[in-house]
Design a protein around this motif. Sequence first.
Motif: not given
Length: 182
Positions: A94, A44-47, A165-169, A42
């Motif tokens: 996702n 952190l969401l970053q681009t 990216k988006v939150t999720g798997q 898992r």
Amino acid sequence: LWSSALPENDVAAKLKLSPIYFDFGQVTWQDQLLPEQLNFGRHLLQTKDAEEWIATLDGQQQSIWQTGKILVEDTTVGENSWQLSVQQVGEWQNGASLLPAQLFLHFGNLITTLPSEVLSVSNDEVFLEAGLQQTLLEKMSSPSNGTVELDIQQFRLNIAADTLKVTGQYQTELNWTLTYAP
């Protein structure tokens, strides 16, 4: 008078027919030596920055790497050839969101008891692209048999910088195929 019946104490009367069966052997592989899932963890969401994640046993990047083994057993008799390949079935997904990530497999040494030539990706890294089948092992046509072992030392996922990216798997599927030609 002549009779076809043999007396009870005659040895020939006690022999049963013993069937005999011949086959040409087979080529099999031990798919249970491959991981069922790869856990990249898992994050952190970053681009902004490029990312590189190693599959580990628990998803923590400092933990033990997830590895695998390819083991092919060839018990055939006569001239034959075979190949083992892998294909990433689809993009990392996702829901409706796709992740343009690149999955790399890093291979170790080839160990074989086959006296004939086996082409392999040993000591190399293979990049999987969705929909493209990659040959990992190939036994050229020969009458020899034996075993072939190839370790997968690392599964690595690369994500380019500036990737949305988006939150999720995110998930994809790998399809392993053994093709045998007698």
